[in-house]
Design a protein around this motif. Structure first.
Motif, PDB file in Angstrom:
ATOM      1  N   ALA A 135       0.862  -1.175   0.000  1.00  0.00           N
ATOM      2  CA  ALA A 135       0.000   0.000   0.000  1.00  0.00           C
ATOM      3  C   ALA A 135       0.901   1.229   0.000  1.00  0.00           C
ATOM      4  CB  ALA A 135      -0.924   0.001   1.214  1.00  0.00           C
ATOM      5  N   PRO A 136       0.418   2.305  -0.649  1.00  0.00           N
ATOM      6  CA  PRO A 136      -0.861   2.428  -1.347  1.00  0.00           C
ATOM      7  C   PRO A 136      -0.844   1.680  -2.687  1.00  0.00           C
ATOM      8  CG  PRO A 136       0.426   4.415  -1.675  1.00  0.00           C
ATOM      9  CD  PRO A 136       1.217   3.558  -0.716  1.00  0.00           C
ATOM     10  N   THR A 137      -1.987   1.119  -3.038  1.00  0.00           N
ATOM     11  CA  THR A 137      -2.111   0.389  -4.302  1.00  0.00           C
ATOM     12  C   THR A 137      -3.500   0.607  -4.895  1.00  0.00           C
ATOM     13  OG1 THR A 137      -0.576  -1.361  -3.618  1.00  0.00           O
ATOM     14  CG2 THR A 137      -2.088  -1.888  -5.394  1.00  0.00           C
ATOM     15  N   SER A 143      -6.862   0.636  -0.480  1.00  0.00           N
ATOM     16  CA  SER A 143      -6.137   1.306  -1.559  1.00  0.00           C
ATOM     17  C   SER A 143      -5.091   2.230  -0.964  1.00  0.00           C
ATOM     18  CB  SER A 143      -7.102   2.080  -2.456  1.00  0.00           C
ATOM     19  OG  SER A 143      -6.390   2.728  -3.490  1.00  0.00           O
ATOM     20  N   THR A 144      -5.505   3.137  -0.073  1.00  0.00           N
ATOM     21  CA  THR A 144      -4.566   4.049   0.558  1.00  0.00           C
ATOM     22  C   THR A 144      -3.802   3.354   1.675  1.00  0.00           C
ATOM     23  OG1 THR A 144      -6.089   4.825   2.266  1.00  0.00           O
ATOM     24  CG2 THR A 144      -6.177   5.931   0.100  1.00  0.00           C
ATOM     25  N   ARG A 174       5.424   5.309  -5.993  1.00  0.00           N
ATOM     26  CA  ARG A 174       5.576   5.703  -7.402  1.00  0.00           C
ATOM     27  C   ARG A 174       4.481   5.067  -8.268  1.00  0.00           C
ATOM     28  NH1 ARG A 174       9.691   5.814 -10.935  1.00  0.00           N
ATOM     29  NH2 ARG A 174      10.352   7.985 -10.860  1.00  0.00           N
ATOM     30  N   LEU A 175       4.198   3.779  -8.048  1.00  0.00           N
ATOM     31  CA  LEU A 175       3.152   3.125  -8.829  1.00  0.00           C
ATOM     32  C   LEU A 175       1.798   3.771  -8.579  1.00  0.00           C
ATOM     33  CD1 LEU A 175       4.208  -0.610  -8.370  1.00  0.00           C
ATOM     34  CD2 LEU A 175       4.124   0.635 -10.538  1.00  0.00           C
ATOM     35  N   PHE A 176       1.524   4.151  -7.350  1.00  0.00           N
ATOM     36  CA  PHE A 176       0.242   4.765  -7.001  1.00  0.00           C
ATOM     37  C   PHE A 176       0.054   6.086  -7.734  1.00  0.00           C
ATOM     38  CE2 PHE A 176      -2.690   7.061  -4.143  1.00  0.00           C
ATOM     39  CZ  PHE A 176      -3.688   6.114  -3.998  1.00  0.00           C
ATOM     40  N   VAL A 177       1.123   6.858  -7.850  1.00  0.00           N
ATOM     41  CA  VAL A 177       1.033   8.180  -8.474  1.00  0.00           C
ATOM     42  C   VAL A 177       1.237   8.118  -9.984  1.00  0.00           C
ATOM     43  CG1 VAL A 177       2.174  10.446  -8.626  1.00  0.00           C
ATOM     44  CG2 VAL A 177       1.682   9.417  -6.381  1.00  0.00           C
TER      45      VAL A 177
END
Length: 557
Positions: free
Chosen positions: A96-98, A130-131, A158-161
């Motif tokens: 997470a976050p994901t 998610s968060t 980085r993947l989340f953004v």
């Protein structure tokens, strides 16, 4: 207040480094209410500790239990070895976050860098978050058996953004600002710090560098500024460009929160002495940087279908996203073998130590099991690398299993690292590489093999390293010491017999996945988490899962 539990008659080594004293420890409502001789026990439950050491529960700062906490809330095998608090999310590989659309990408990343099975992750993780705040809330709902803290991971961030682009490029200014906001939110929700990897060994999906390795210095320092503003937890780094080890001693004083890095290990030919000297000089300048050291050799068991320790070589790395047939064709190709050899001549770390390779399992050549690769090569007049690939090609699906040692097998050097007061115990990797290694018994190994048998530090100092030092690094203010008012995380062990016990292979994970575990330590009598015994007289108890989610709090000043 009348106690509901008394740990009676043991030698209390309280975690501060002070000499042990014979005393009782009284507990009520999960906290320690008194420490002293001959306490009134009333109607309390009594755990006999006579002739044993009573210490704070051990804190393991380098685990990857982010996913396992959901299907194995006891967090085995750490719970068997006196660990009462774990820190997950190391190397930047939190779950997470994901975003929902990235769950498979995160799982595949964990498969490549931490040997986690994709099917196990799919079956075992509820993915009701998610968060980062939602993740911690989910862990809390599932009620862990041990105390659980977690970094927010740089790769996950980085993947989340950035989505899939996180695997491809540096971040834009707008994306960096968005990452700062997500990081700040995670810290305020209780993330124990920020973890990242810039290590060349970490390759993710299709053999690409993991997303954190694509960050530039601007992005990295922008995230560190959030850590400085929030004054919470610690920064954990698997070192490399843009944050090599020497740079940490300049960055840490600038941003304030403690840094820790993995790992300071001994290698043939030395090198660790320079890092120890660098660390000592950094501390003299006021830089609080904690190299993580380990009492165990860095050894991996792997198959040649997924040869984790060889994947740092770009020729092996290029095969990670391919099929088994493509890997088999490469192994058989003399030109590919030559290219792999050439790549190693240019490598800076983890050049294979062929003399340490040992055959673990071979269906095609069972007579080789237990033999050293170098000895087999000498017998046949063959180069060890060629022989390794030839043996693999004889196996169905390349399932030749081998064991190799990368580092940390020089006992004199390891003893010096363990005794260094400015190094901390880490790199257990519990929860990761589950089919390749099991270093979760780190604490019992340290206490038995290194403290009792080799005398590298006093027992009081060893307990301090496993408890209060760790709590202080992360700003965990109410654990790590046996004292009135602290949470009652306690381990009772026999210093004369404590030992890690054997490692064995079992198949008990979701989706019928296998792992290595160490569930039979010696000399660990009782383990108490938040006032609730989870191990009594060396046996696990049944009942409520007493672990807490440990959240970061702002540091004073």
């Amino acid at each position: 207040m009348s106690p509901d539990l008394v740990v009676a008659g043991g030698t209390v080594i309280d975690g501060t480094g002070r000499p042990g004293v014979v005393a009782d420890v009284a507990v009520a409502d999960g906290r320690i209410v008194a420490v002293g001789p001959d306490l009134d026990r009333g109607g309390a439950r009594v755990l006999d500790a006579e002739g044993l050491v009573v210490a704070p529960g051990f804190i393991d700062i380098h685990t990857h239990y982010d996913a396992q906490v959901f299907w194995d809330p006891a967090l085995t095998p750490s719970c068997f070895h006196g660990v009462t608090t774990v820190i997950a999310g190391n190397c930047g590989f939190s779950i997470a976050p994901t975003r929902p659309e990235h769950r498979e990408l995160v799982a595949r990343t964990l498969q490549n860098v931490e040997d986690m099975d994709v099917e196990t992750l799919g079956a075992g993780v509820p993915w009701d978050f998610s968060t980062f705040a939602e993740y911690l809330a989910s862990v809390e709902r599932h009620r862990p058996g041990l105390n659980f803290a977690a970094y927010i991971g740089h790769t996950a961030l980085r993947l989340f953004v950035m989505g899939d682009d996180a695997y491809e490029r540096a971040a834009t200014g707008e994306e960096i600002t968005a990452m700062q906001a997500v990081l700040r939110e995670a810290l305020r929700a209780g993330a124990i710090g920020l973890a990242t990897s810039f290590a060349v060994t970490h390759r993710g999906v299709d053999g690409k560098p993991v997303p954190s390795r694509l960050a530039d210095r601007t992005e990295w320092e922008a995230l560190l500024q959030v850590m400085a503003d929030e004054r919470r937890g610690a920064v954990a780094v698997a070192a490399g460009d843009p944050c090599p080890i020497p740079d940490m001693y300049d960055l840490q004083p600038r941003y304030g929160v403690p840094f820790t890095y993995t790992a300071l290990l001994s290698f043939p030919g030395g090198g660790h002495e320079k890092l120890q000297a660098l660390n000592a000089a950094g501390w003299e300048r006021g830089a609080e940087v904690w190299p993580q050291v380990s009492p165990r050799p860095l050894a991996f068991v792997m198959t040649m279908a997924e040869p984790f320790t060889l994947n740092v070589n770009p020729e092996f790395g290029s095969l990670m996203g391919g099929t088994l047939e493509e890997r088999r064709a490469a192994y058989a190709d003399p030109a590919w073998r030559q290219a792999a050899r050439h790549a190693w001549t240019e490598a800076e770390v983890f050049v294979p130590r062929w003399e340490t390779f040992e055959i673990g399992e071979s269906a095609a050549r069972p007579e080789t099991e237990g033999r050293r690769l170098a000895g087999l090569a000498a017998d046949s007049g063959t180069d060890p690398f060629d022989l390794l690939l030839d043996l693999a090609l004889d196996e169905p699906d390349l399932l030749l299993r081998v064991r190799s040692i990368l580092a940390n097998d020089d006992t004199d050097a390891v003893a010096g690292l363990l005794a260094d007061e400015r190094c901390t115990l880490g790199l257990s990797d519990a929860g990761a590489h589950v089919g390749q290694l099991c270093d979760a018994p780190q604490a019992t190994d340290f206490l038995g093999n290194w403290v009792r048998d080799r005398g590298v530090v006093s027992l009081e100092e060893a307990v301090r390293k496993l408890t209060k030092v760790q709590a202080d690094i992360y700003g965990i203010v109410d654990r790590g010491v046996v004292a009135e008012g602290m949470w009652a995380d306690i381990v009772v062990f026999d210093p004369d017999t404590v030992a890690p016990g054997p490692v064995r292979r079992v198949r008990d994970f979701p989706a019928d996945a296998e792992r290595l575990t160490a569930d039979q330590p010696v000399g660990v009598h009782h383990v108490v988490v938040n006032g609730v015994p989870i191990r009594v007289a060396g046996e696990s108890t049944t009942g409520p899962r007493p672990g807490h989610v440990v959240r970061s709090v702002p540091r004073p000043g």
